[in-house]
Design a protein around this motif. Structure first.
Motif, PDB file in Angstrom:
ATOM      1  N   MET A 125      -0.042  10.955  13.331  1.00  0.00           N
ATOM      2  CA  MET A 125       0.225   9.778  12.516  1.00  0.00           C
ATOM      3  C   MET A 125      -0.885   9.628  11.464  1.00  0.00           C
ATOM      4  SD  MET A 125       0.744   5.786  13.725  1.00  0.00           S
ATOM      5  CE  MET A 125       1.933   6.274  14.974  1.00  0.00           C
ATOM      6  N   HIS A 126      -0.495   9.317  10.233  1.00  0.00           N
ATOM      7  CA  HIS A 126      -1.452   9.138   9.147  1.00  0.00           C
ATOM      8  C   HIS A 126      -2.407   7.991   9.481  1.00  0.00           C
ATOM      9  CE1 HIS A 126      -2.994   8.248   5.109  1.00  0.00           C
ATOM     10  NE2 HIS A 126      -2.637   9.485   4.798  1.00  0.00           N
ATOM     11  N   PRO A 127      -3.701   8.120   9.172  1.00  0.00           N
ATOM     12  CA  PRO A 127      -4.666   7.070   9.511  1.00  0.00           C
ATOM     13  C   PRO A 127      -4.290   5.688   8.965  1.00  0.00           C
ATOM     14  CG  PRO A 127      -5.808   9.063   8.850  1.00  0.00           C
ATOM     15  CD  PRO A 127      -4.362   9.314   8.603  1.00  0.00           C
ATOM     16  N   THR A 128      -3.737   5.646   7.754  1.00  0.00           N
ATOM     17  CA  THR A 128      -3.324   4.351   7.201  1.00  0.00           C
ATOM     18  C   THR A 128      -2.180   3.756   8.008  1.00  0.00           C
ATOM     19  OG1 THR A 128      -3.981   5.080   4.988  1.00  0.00           O
ATOM     20  CG2 THR A 128      -2.540   3.153   5.131  1.00  0.00           C
ATOM     21  N   THR A 129      -1.245   4.588   8.396  1.00  0.00           N
ATOM     22  CA  THR A 129      -0.121   4.119   9.206  1.00  0.00           C
ATOM     23  C   THR A 129      -0.602   3.613  10.555  1.00  0.00           C
ATOM     24  OG1 THR A 129       1.317   5.756   8.140  1.00  0.00           O
ATOM     25  CG2 THR A 129       2.112   4.765  10.187  1.00  0.00           C
ATOM     26  N   ARG A 130      -1.575   4.313  11.146  1.00  0.00           N
ATOM     27  CA  ARG A 130      -2.130   3.872  12.430  1.00  0.00           C
ATOM     28  C   ARG A 130      -2.746   2.475  12.320  1.00  0.00           C
ATOM     29  NH1 ARG A 130      -3.841   7.418  16.375  1.00  0.00           N
ATOM     30  NH2 ARG A 130      -5.856   6.350  16.481  1.00  0.00           N
ATOM     31  N   LEU A 131      -3.510   2.263  11.257  1.00  0.00           N
ATOM     32  CA  LEU A 131      -4.169   0.971  11.088  1.00  0.00           C
ATOM     33  C   LEU A 131      -3.141  -0.131  10.835  1.00  0.00           C
ATOM     34  CD1 LEU A 131      -6.743  -0.697  10.856  1.00  0.00           C
ATOM     35  CD2 LEU A 131      -6.869  -0.049   8.446  1.00  0.00           C
ATOM     36  N   LEU A 132      -2.153   0.142   9.978  1.00  0.00           N
ATOM     37  CA  LEU A 132      -1.118  -0.855   9.695  1.00  0.00           C
ATOM     38  C   LEU A 132      -0.313  -1.180  10.950  1.00  0.00           C
ATOM     39  CD1 LEU A 132       0.194   0.439   6.244  1.00  0.00           C
ATOM     40  CD2 LEU A 132      -1.148  -1.623   6.648  1.00  0.00           C
ATOM     41  N   LEU A 133       0.003  -0.159  11.736  1.00  0.00           N
ATOM     42  CA  LEU A 133       0.754  -0.380  12.968  1.00  0.00           C
ATOM     43  C   LEU A 133      -0.052  -1.218  13.952  1.00  0.00           C
ATOM     44  CD1 LEU A 133       3.185   0.176  14.817  1.00  0.00           C
ATOM     45  CD2 LEU A 133       2.069   2.312  15.504  1.00  0.00           C
ATOM     46  N   GLY A 134      -1.332  -0.909  14.105  1.00  0.00           N
ATOM     47  CA  GLY A 134      -2.169  -1.654  15.032  1.00  0.00           C
ATOM     48  C   GLY A 134      -2.335  -3.110  14.622  1.00  0.00           C
ATOM     49  N   ALA A 135      -2.562  -3.347  13.326  1.00  0.00           N
ATOM     50  CA  ALA A 135      -2.719  -4.715  12.851  1.00  0.00           C
ATOM     51  C   ALA A 135      -1.408  -5.489  12.969  1.00  0.00           C
ATOM     52  CB  ALA A 135      -3.206  -4.712  11.404  1.00  0.00           C
ATOM     53  N   LEU A 194      -5.966   1.140  17.868  1.00  0.00           N
ATOM     54  CA  LEU A 194      -5.604   1.454  16.489  1.00  0.00           C
ATOM     55  C   LEU A 194      -6.360   0.639  15.445  1.00  0.00           C
ATOM     56  CD1 LEU A 194      -1.701   1.811  16.756  1.00  0.00           C
ATOM     57  CD2 LEU A 194      -3.446   3.605  16.812  1.00  0.00           C
ATOM     58  N   VAL A 195      -6.839  -0.539  15.809  1.00  0.00           N
ATOM     59  CA  VAL A 195      -7.461  -1.432  14.822  1.00  0.00           C
ATOM     60  C   VAL A 195      -8.976  -1.302  14.865  1.00  0.00           C
ATOM     61  CG1 VAL A 195      -7.765  -3.836  14.094  1.00  0.00           C
ATOM     62  CG2 VAL A 195      -5.544  -3.049  14.936  1.00  0.00           C
ATOM     63  N   GLY A 196      -9.582  -1.206  13.705  1.00  0.00           N
ATOM     64  CA  GLY A 196     -11.036  -1.149  13.585  1.00  0.00           C
ATOM     65  C   GLY A 196     -11.424  -0.948  12.137  1.00  0.00           C
ATOM     66  N   ASP A 197     -12.708  -0.960  11.860  1.00  0.00           N
ATOM     67  CA  ASP A 197     -13.188  -0.662  10.507  1.00  0.00           C
ATOM     68  C   ASP A 197     -12.967   0.814  10.227  1.00  0.00           C
ATOM     69  OD1 ASP A 197     -14.338  -3.163   9.427  1.00  0.00           O
ATOM     70  OD2 ASP A 197     -15.622  -3.032  11.200  1.00  0.00           O
ATOM     71  N   ARG A 198     -12.145   1.104   9.247  1.00  0.00           N
ATOM     72  CA  ARG A 198     -11.746   2.480   8.965  1.00  0.00           C
ATOM     73  C   ARG A 198     -12.035   2.841   7.509  1.00  0.00           C
ATOM     74  NH1 ARG A 198     -11.169   2.433  13.820  1.00  0.00           N
ATOM     75  NH2 ARG A 198      -9.248   2.664  15.020  1.00  0.00           N
ATOM     76  N   GLN A 199     -12.357   4.097   7.283  1.00  0.00           N
ATOM     77  CA  GLN A 199     -12.407   4.657   5.937  1.00  0.00           C
ATOM     78  C   GLN A 199     -11.137   5.477   5.788  1.00  0.00           C
ATOM     79  OE1 GLN A 199     -14.888   3.991   3.617  1.00  0.00           O
ATOM     80  NE2 GLN A 199     -13.376   4.880   2.227  1.00  0.00           N
ATOM     81  N   LEU A 200     -10.178   4.962   5.054  1.00  0.00           N
ATOM     82  CA  LEU A 200      -8.876   5.605   4.954  1.00  0.00           C
ATOM     83  C   LEU A 200      -8.869   6.648   3.845  1.00  0.00           C
ATOM     84  CD1 LEU A 200      -6.606   2.435   5.287  1.00  0.00           C
ATOM     85  CD2 LEU A 200      -7.274   4.037   7.092  1.00  0.00           C
ATOM     86  N   PRO A 201      -8.122   7.727   4.029  1.00  0.00           N
ATOM     87  CA  PRO A 201      -8.021   8.732   2.957  1.00  0.00           C
ATOM     88  C   PRO A 201      -7.159   8.225   1.816  1.00  0.00           C
ATOM     89  CG  PRO A 201      -6.577   9.308   4.794  1.00  0.00           C
ATOM     90  CD  PRO A 201      -7.361   8.104   5.237  1.00  0.00           C
ATOM     91  N   ARG A 202      -7.578   8.508   0.615  1.00  0.00           N
ATOM     92  CA  ARG A 202      -6.814   8.109  -0.562  1.00  0.00           C
ATOM     93  C   ARG A 202      -5.652   9.074  -0.776  1.00  0.00           C
ATOM     94  NH1 ARG A 202      -8.226   4.867  -4.869  1.00  0.00           N
ATOM     95  NH2 ARG A 202     -10.359   4.734  -4.043  1.00  0.00           N
ATOM     96  N   ARG A 203      -4.481   8.507  -1.050  1.00  0.00           N
ATOM     97  CA  ARG A 203      -3.335   9.367  -1.321  1.00  0.00           C
ATOM     98  C   ARG A 203      -3.509  10.063  -2.662  1.00  0.00           C
ATOM     99  NH1 ARG A 203       2.109   6.016  -0.208  1.00  0.00           N
ATOM    100  NH2 ARG A 203       0.972   4.347  -1.260  1.00  0.00           N
ATOM    101  N   ASP A 204      -3.039  11.340  -2.725  1.00  0.00           N
ATOM    102  CA  ASP A 204      -3.202  12.128  -3.942  1.00  0.00           C
ATOM    103  C   ASP A 204      -2.466  11.511  -5.119  1.00  0.00           C
ATOM    104  OD1 ASP A 204      -4.757  13.939  -2.581  1.00  0.00           O
ATOM    105  OD2 ASP A 204      -3.052  15.204  -2.025  1.00  0.00           O
ATOM    106  N   THR A 205      -1.250  11.039  -4.866  1.00  0.00           N
ATOM    107  CA  THR A 205      -0.456  10.442  -5.943  1.00  0.00           C
ATOM    108  C   THR A 205       0.047   9.097  -5.476  1.00  0.00           C
ATOM    109  OG1 THR A 205       1.551  11.549  -5.133  1.00  0.00           O
ATOM    110  CG2 THR A 205       0.282  12.678  -6.844  1.00  0.00           C
ATOM    111  N   ILE A 206      -0.271   8.073  -6.249  1.00  0.00           N
ATOM    112  CA  ILE A 206       0.232   6.728  -5.995  1.00  0.00           C
ATOM    113  C   ILE A 206       1.013   6.291  -7.219  1.00  0.00           C
ATOM    114  CG2 ILE A 206      -0.396   4.324  -5.515  1.00  0.00           C
ATOM    115  CD1 ILE A 206      -2.939   5.317  -4.238  1.00  0.00           C
ATOM    116  N   ALA A 207       2.243   5.919  -7.010  1.00  0.00           N
ATOM    117  CA  ALA A 207       3.083   5.507  -8.127  1.00  0.00           C
ATOM    118  C   ALA A 207       2.459   4.302  -8.829  1.00  0.00           C
ATOM    119  CB  ALA A 207       4.489   5.161  -7.637  1.00  0.00           C
TER     120      ALA A 207
END
Length: 386
Positions: free
Chosen positions: A1-11, A181-194
């Motif tokens: 699971m993508h780190p951003t998805t993990r954090l969003l799911l946990g929150a 799943l929830v904590g202080d995270r440094q999330l990876p930036r997506r290569d392309t964001i619309a």
């Protein structure tokens, strides 16, 4: 699971447990508790107000744990205490115990929610994806809907205490997932964001907005506490009571995403005003019309706005009072929601029925809308920002 998805799911799961269940399970269980324990609307309002008072205290205390290890500890303690008090509600049958537990539950839900949302918002802001925070608030709707379904299917087989224990046990089983799943995270930036042109929130004059948000706290809390009791008190549509609350939760699931997208198109202030109009109609409908369809539409309108109003209000006022706007707005909202059920319960315990405070709360929301319109009209910066 993508780190951003993990954090969003946990929150999102956190908000489902501490808000959708910990804070709002009381609503579908209230008619059953009244029938089993024999208390009136005045006591029902008092119990609800104890929870809202705890939430107010927890919100204010959270300002001392806004960063680092203290915030992470506040999240963990708040989540644990929220689930524990849900379980303990099923082990108490005295008013004093309920008041203490609901107050602790309110404070715990504030700690867990503010901490989880804060960590998530900061992590998303570092990668320029703040808009995805709307996914988190959908957790409240899922918690309301799932716990409402459990009450609906269990009410004919279990008493109120057993249902508190059942939902609390399910929450306890899910709690480790949120903790992991929830904590202080440094999330990876997506290569392309619309990239798209969008409006951003421009601050409104603070004190009219404060009046507006305080009215929201009072007005929404009456509906959120007593709507199931109101529907179940009406001959012929009693069975609709549980479904109304489930619909509120389902409507809340996508509401923040929808209103956020709308705000980015038409402006946050305009979207907020539209949300108030929809909520006022939703609160007034089951009073003005007793047909089942009116209750269903009311649940959709209320569920589709009460979370989004908070999400839209805070960006408009958080920079006020030298950066203390968030705390002061939260305090006003907390005072409003603490007062609403208390006044409504006293009215119903007297000569009124549930329709009277419900219609009164619609009037309070209308006054809040007028304060919002005044704030919009008197804002100095009239140029649109993109």
């Amino acid at each position: 699971m993508h780190p951003t998805t993990r954090l969003l799911l946990g929150a999102s799961l956190t908000l489902a447990l501490v808000m959708g269940v910990g804070r709002f399970l009381y609503t579908p269980l209230l008619p059953l508790m009244q029938r089993e324990f024999g208390f009136g609307a005045d006591i029902a309002g008092l119990i609800a107000s104890a929870n809202f008072a705890g939430y107010l205290a927890g919100s204010l205390l959270s300002s001392f744990t806004s960063h680092g290890k203290a915030r992470l500890m506040a999240f963990r303690v708040g989540l644990f205490a929220s689930v524990a008090t849900t379980l303990l509600m099923g082990m108490s049958d005295e008013l004093a115990g309920w008041l203490i537990l609901r107050a602790i539950s309110g404070a715990a839900s504030a700690f867990a929610m503010i901490s989880a949302a804060g960590m998530t918002a900061e992590a998303l802001s570092r990668i320029d994806e703040e808009g995805r925070l709307a996914w988190v608030f959908g957790g409240v709707g899922s918690g309301i809907a799932v716990s409402g379904l459990i009450v609906h299917f269990g009410v004919d087989h279990l008493d109120a205490s057993s249902l508190w224990l059942l939902v609390g046990a399910i929450s306890a089983a899910l709690m480790p997932i949120a903790l992991a799943l929830v904590g202080d995270r440094q999330l990876p930036r997506r290569d392309t964001i619309a990239k798209r042109i969008r409006r951003v929130a421009r601050p409104l004059p603070f004190w009219p907005l404060f009046v507006n948000y305080t009215c929201e706290g009072l007005g929404y809390s009456v509906f959120a506490t007593f709507i199931v009791a109101l529907i179940k008190a009406r001959p012929g549509i009693e069975a609709l009571g549980d479904f109304v609350w489930i619909i509120v939760g389902l409507a809340g699931l996508p509401s923040c995403l929808i209103w956020m997208r709308l705000a980015e198109r038409i402006g946050f202030s305009t979207a907020l005003a539209c949300a108030y109009v929809a909520q006022i109609v939703g609160v007034a409908l089951p009073v003005l019309f007793e047909a089942p369809i009116a209750a269903v539409i009311a649940a959709i309108l209320f569920g589709g706005t009460f979370l989004a109003i908070t999400l839209l209000t805070l960006p408009l006022g958080r920079k006020g009072l030298g950066g203390r706007g968030f705390a002061v707005l939260t305090a006003g909202f907390g005072l409003g929601q603490m007062t609403g059920p208390l006044i409504a319960g006293w009215l119903v315990a007297g000569a009124a029925d549930y329709s009277t405070p419900m219609l009164g709360s619609a009037g309070v929301l209308a006054f809040g809308l007028l304060a919002l319109v005044y704030a919009i009209r008197t804002r100095q910066d009239a140029a649109p920002a993109s």
